[in-house]
Design a protein around this motif. Structure first.
Motif, PDB file in Angstrom:
ATOM      1  N   UNK A  11       2.974   8.402  14.796  1.00 32.89           N
ATOM      2  CA  UNK A  11       3.378   9.735  14.329  1.00 32.89           C
ATOM      3  C   UNK A  11       2.491  10.190  13.183  1.00 32.89           C
ATOM      4  N   UNK A  12       2.446  11.502  12.975  1.00 36.24           N
ATOM      5  CA  UNK A  12       1.692  12.064  11.865  1.00 36.24           C
ATOM      6  C   UNK A  12       2.273  11.570  10.537  1.00 36.24           C
ATOM      7  N   UNK A  13       1.396  11.185   9.641  1.00 31.83           N
ATOM      8  CA  UNK A  13       1.808  10.702   8.323  1.00 31.83           C
ATOM      9  C   UNK A  13       1.586  11.804   7.286  1.00 31.83           C
ATOM     10  N   UNK A  14       2.551  11.991   6.415  1.00 36.10           N
ATOM     11  CA  UNK A  14       2.453  12.978   5.345  1.00 36.10           C
ATOM     12  C   UNK A  14       2.283  12.242   4.016  1.00 36.10           C
ATOM     13  N   UNK A  15       1.191  12.559   3.310  1.00 36.12           N
ATOM     14  CA  UNK A  15       0.863  11.850   2.079  1.00 36.12           C
ATOM     15  C   UNK A  15       0.417  12.842   1.021  1.00 36.12           C
ATOM     16  N   UNK A  16       0.589  12.506  -0.256  1.00 38.11           N
ATOM     17  CA  UNK A  16       0.030  13.356  -1.312  1.00 38.11           C
ATOM     18  C   UNK A  16      -1.489  13.424  -1.176  1.00 38.11           C
ATOM     19  N   UNK A  17      -2.038  14.608  -1.251  1.00 44.43           N
ATOM     20  CA  UNK A  17      -3.488  14.784  -1.122  1.00 44.43           C
ATOM     21  C   UNK A  17      -4.160  14.332  -2.411  1.00 44.43           C
ATOM     22  N   UNK A  18      -4.874  13.217  -2.331  1.00 39.19           N
ATOM     23  CA  UNK A  18      -5.523  12.645  -3.514  1.00 39.19           C
ATOM     24  C   UNK A  18      -6.919  13.251  -3.662  1.00 39.19           C
TER      25      UNK A  18
ATOM     26  N   UNK B 156     -14.282  -4.040  -4.906  1.00 40.96           N
ATOM     27  CA  UNK B 156     -12.821  -4.007  -4.950  1.00 40.96           C
ATOM     28  C   UNK B 156     -12.286  -2.717  -4.351  1.00 40.96           C
ATOM     29  N   UNK B 157     -11.046  -2.776  -3.887  1.00 41.50           N
ATOM     30  CA  UNK B 157     -10.318  -1.578  -3.470  1.00 41.50           C
ATOM     31  C   UNK B 157      -8.970  -1.568  -4.188  1.00 41.50           C
ATOM     32  N   UNK B 158      -8.480  -0.380  -4.473  1.00 43.87           N
ATOM     33  CA  UNK B 158      -7.162  -0.220  -5.065  1.00 43.87           C
ATOM     34  C   UNK B 158      -6.220   0.317  -3.992  1.00 43.87           C
ATOM     35  N   UNK B 159      -5.335  -0.558  -3.509  1.00 45.87           N
ATOM     36  CA  UNK B 159      -4.421  -0.139  -2.444  1.00 45.87           C
ATOM     37  C   UNK B 159      -3.353   0.804  -2.998  1.00 45.87           C
ATOM     38  N   UNK B 160      -3.039   1.844  -2.246  1.00 49.25           N
ATOM     39  CA  UNK B 160      -2.038   2.820  -2.651  1.00 49.25           C
ATOM     40  C   UNK B 160      -0.741   2.577  -1.890  1.00 49.25           C
ATOM     41  N   UNK B 161       0.349   2.991  -2.491  1.00 48.20           N
ATOM     42  CA  UNK B 161       1.668   2.825  -1.883  1.00 48.20           C
ATOM     43  C   UNK B 161       1.856   3.898  -0.825  1.00 48.20           C
ATOM     44  N   UNK B 162       1.883   3.487   0.437  1.00 42.03           N
ATOM     45  CA  UNK B 162       1.948   4.432   1.562  1.00 42.03           C
ATOM     46  C   UNK B 162       2.966   3.929   2.584  1.00 42.03           C
ATOM     47  N   UNK B 163       3.361   4.772   3.539  1.00 40.06           N
ATOM     48  CA  UNK B 163       4.322   4.337   4.559  1.00 40.06           C
ATOM     49  C   UNK B 163       3.768   3.209   5.426  1.00 40.06           C
ATOM     50  N   UNK B 164       4.671   2.536   6.112  1.00 42.37           N
ATOM     51  CA  UNK B 164       4.284   1.503   7.072  1.00 42.37           C
ATOM     52  C   UNK B 164       3.348   2.101   8.123  1.00 42.37           C
ATOM     53  N   UNK B 165       2.430   1.309   8.622  1.00 40.47           N
ATOM     54  CA  UNK B 165       1.444   1.717   9.633  1.00 40.47           C
ATOM     55  C   UNK B 165       0.355   2.617   9.060  1.00 40.47           C
ATOM     56  N   UNK B 166       0.290   2.744   7.736  1.00 37.27           N
ATOM     57  CA  UNK B 166      -0.773   3.522   7.099  1.00 37.27           C
ATOM     58  C   UNK B 166      -1.479   2.624   6.095  1.00 37.27           C
TER      59      UNK B 166
END
Length: 521
Positions: free
Chosen positions: A484-491, A457-467
């Motif tokens: 474009x560069x995507x900015x995300x919380x560092x998990x 299984x994988x747990x999908x995370x809420x991220x911007x479109x195209x990520x």
């Protein structure tokens, strides 16, 4: 690695003709593979799958087998095969061999006997011989098409003028799996190679052995171009599963978790899963994943569909980006950057991954091979309109100089591009930013991280479109498909990246066409 090693194994495909040549004849061989086992062990793979090395006239690169219990002299001897298996085991690498049960070579003893035998004889019953249609029998028995182009039937020069079926080249007549003699023969062939010590079989055209009763017309011209969208009377017939139940009994009778891997092109992941029920095979190639487009939505859908389809049969999903039959994914995806990101995505998913020789070097498809060197039967069968699969089969480079870039001392059976010198193993070993070092690092991390490979299984995370981003325990994979560069919380902390990245405050900045692996303590 558990007893069920195949559930999370990374399996390296060797196209035997193009991996390493030990005797300078320009063609790879079994001693050549053996000489490069240290490389494979250092790369970190769990098993190697070797394409056919059996006695063959080589009408289709060895997929036309004349003797399933003999090694073609081009590739070595039976002693070479045994030595290769034994040394691979000593290095902790399992060996899977290619088996071709849908068809034989037209030089196989059985087919030669069939041509000399009478109509309706036991010898002809091993294959699909039929009278032609039309007043004089000059038309094929049905409308089936060959995968390699043209009709799937060839008229014999026998006195009765019957036709025989070949879903591939005319030199590859299809066996008739309705015959108990055919089934018994292949059970014995399985035992022959299992006794020699192999760990399993990749089954060529695993979906093709059983044909619909009466060999009915398809009724759709160009039906092979529609493969994957309609039921065909010669592929994925329900009767094929009885064969694999018999094979599973043989595999289970040997120690060490011997496996069967299906090359099964089906209409859906659910149809593929049928080959992996508990009393059938262990793995099947995930062609739905291989053929997905390079975008977040398509890949997420195929990942979800693949995992969901395998759950009812408790089988591992497999992931594959390239093989000897398809365009290399560096070219298919359009860049090395995307290929690097695709590798990290594939290796982060639960299940088993397949690596095709040279993809760990970032090799592209060779699109400009001279016409006079093309050997794939597709080239001639298509009336020289389809260049075939030779472009993904060019021998791989080991050194930046010398004959054939270290492949062997006598050139190579297909010419290598001059710029492959810079992609050679020797060049990339010295470069920490190379594709080779990315693969080595990824396989090392995969072994060290308990949440990688195992599970389903994988747990999908809420991220911007195209990520795409998913979590597996303490591990997280992020892939940016957008421009474009995507900015995300560092998990967690970054373990590995396919390209450049940056951290800022509590965020990770992921450039376009880049994958990043992170892990929490």
């Amino acid at each position: 690695m558990t007893q069920d090693w195949w559930r999370e194994a990374v399996i390296y495909q060797v196209y035997v003709r193009s991996f390493a040549d030990s005797n300078g004849d320009g063609v790879g061989d079994l001693p050549g593979i053996r000489s490069r086992l240290p490389y494979l062990a250092d790369l970190g793979v769990d098993a190697v799958w070797i394409t056919p090395f059996y006695a063959s006239p080589m009408a289709d690169g060895g997929y036309d087998v004349a003797d399933y219990r003999a090694i073609d002299p081009l590739f070595g001897t039976l002693d070479d095969a045994k030595a290769l298996v034994d040394e691979a085991h000593d290095r902790g690498i399992r060996v899977i061999v290619d088996l071709v049960p849908n068809h034989t070579s037209d030089r196989h003893e059985w087919f030669q006997q069939a041509l000399k035998a009478e109509k309706d004889s036991p010898e002809r019953a091993r294959y699909h011989f039929r009278d032609g249609r039309g007043d004089r029998g000059d038309l094929p028995p049905n409308d089936w098409e060959s995968v390699f182009g043209g009709p799937a039937w060839t008229k014999t020069e026998t006195a009765d003028g019957q036709w025989y079926l070949h879903l591939f080249a005319p030199e590859q007549p299809d066996l008739n799996w309705d015959q108990p003699e055919v089934r018994g023969e292949f059970l014995d062939i399985l035992r022959f190679w299992l006794d020699l010590g192999v760990d399993g079989f990749r089954i060529d055209v695993a979906h093709g052995m059983v044909k619909a009763d009466g060999l009915p017309d398809v009724g759709t011209p160009g039906h092979l171009k529609l493969l994957g969208t309609q039921a065909l009377p010669f592929f994925d017939q329900d009767g094929v599963h009885e064969i694999y139940r018999d094979w599973r009994k043989v595999l289970d009778s040997y120690p060490g978790s011997r496996i069967g891997v299906a090359e099964a092109w089906t209409r859906s992941p659910e149809r593929t899963a049928r080959y992996l029920r508990s009393d059938e095979l262990h793995q099947a190639f995930n062609f739905h994943y291989l053929t997905a487009e390079w975008n977040a939505a398509d890949l997420k859908q195929v990942i979800d569909d693949s995992l969901a389809a395998m759950t009812p049969v408790a089988a591992p999903t497999t992931w594959v980006l390239s093989n000897h039959d398809v365009q290399r994914h560096v070219t298919r995806y359009g860049s090395v950057a995307r290929a690097r990101a695709a590798a990290l995505l594939m290796l982060a998913l639960p299940g088993s991954a397949y690596v095709y020789q040279g993809e760990e070097l970032g090799l592209p498809e060779v699109l400009d091979l001279p016409e006079d060197v093309l050997q794939d039967p597709v080239w001639e069968r298509s009336g020289r309109t389809d260049r075939g699969r030779d472009g993904c089969r060019v021998p791989i480079p080991w050194t930046p100089d010398g004959p054939s870039f270290g492949f062997g001392d006598g050139g190579s059976w297909l010419p290598q591009p001059a710029d492959w010198a810079e992609l050679s193993v020797a060049k990339q070993q010295a470069d920490p930013n190379s594709v080779l070092e990315l693969y080595r690092s990824a396989l090392r991390v995969r072994r060290e991280q308990p949440d990688l490979g195992a599970g389903s299984e994988v747990e999908w995370l809420d991220v911007p479109e195209h990520v795409l981003s998913f979590r597996r325990g303490a591990f997280t994979c992020v892939v940016n498909f957008g421009p474009d560069t995507a900015r995300l919380p560092a998990d967690g902390r970054v373990l590995l990246s396919s390209g450049g990245y940056a951290t800022e405050d509590a965020d990770v900045l992921v450039p376009a066409d880049t994958a990043v692996w992170l892990a929490r303590p």
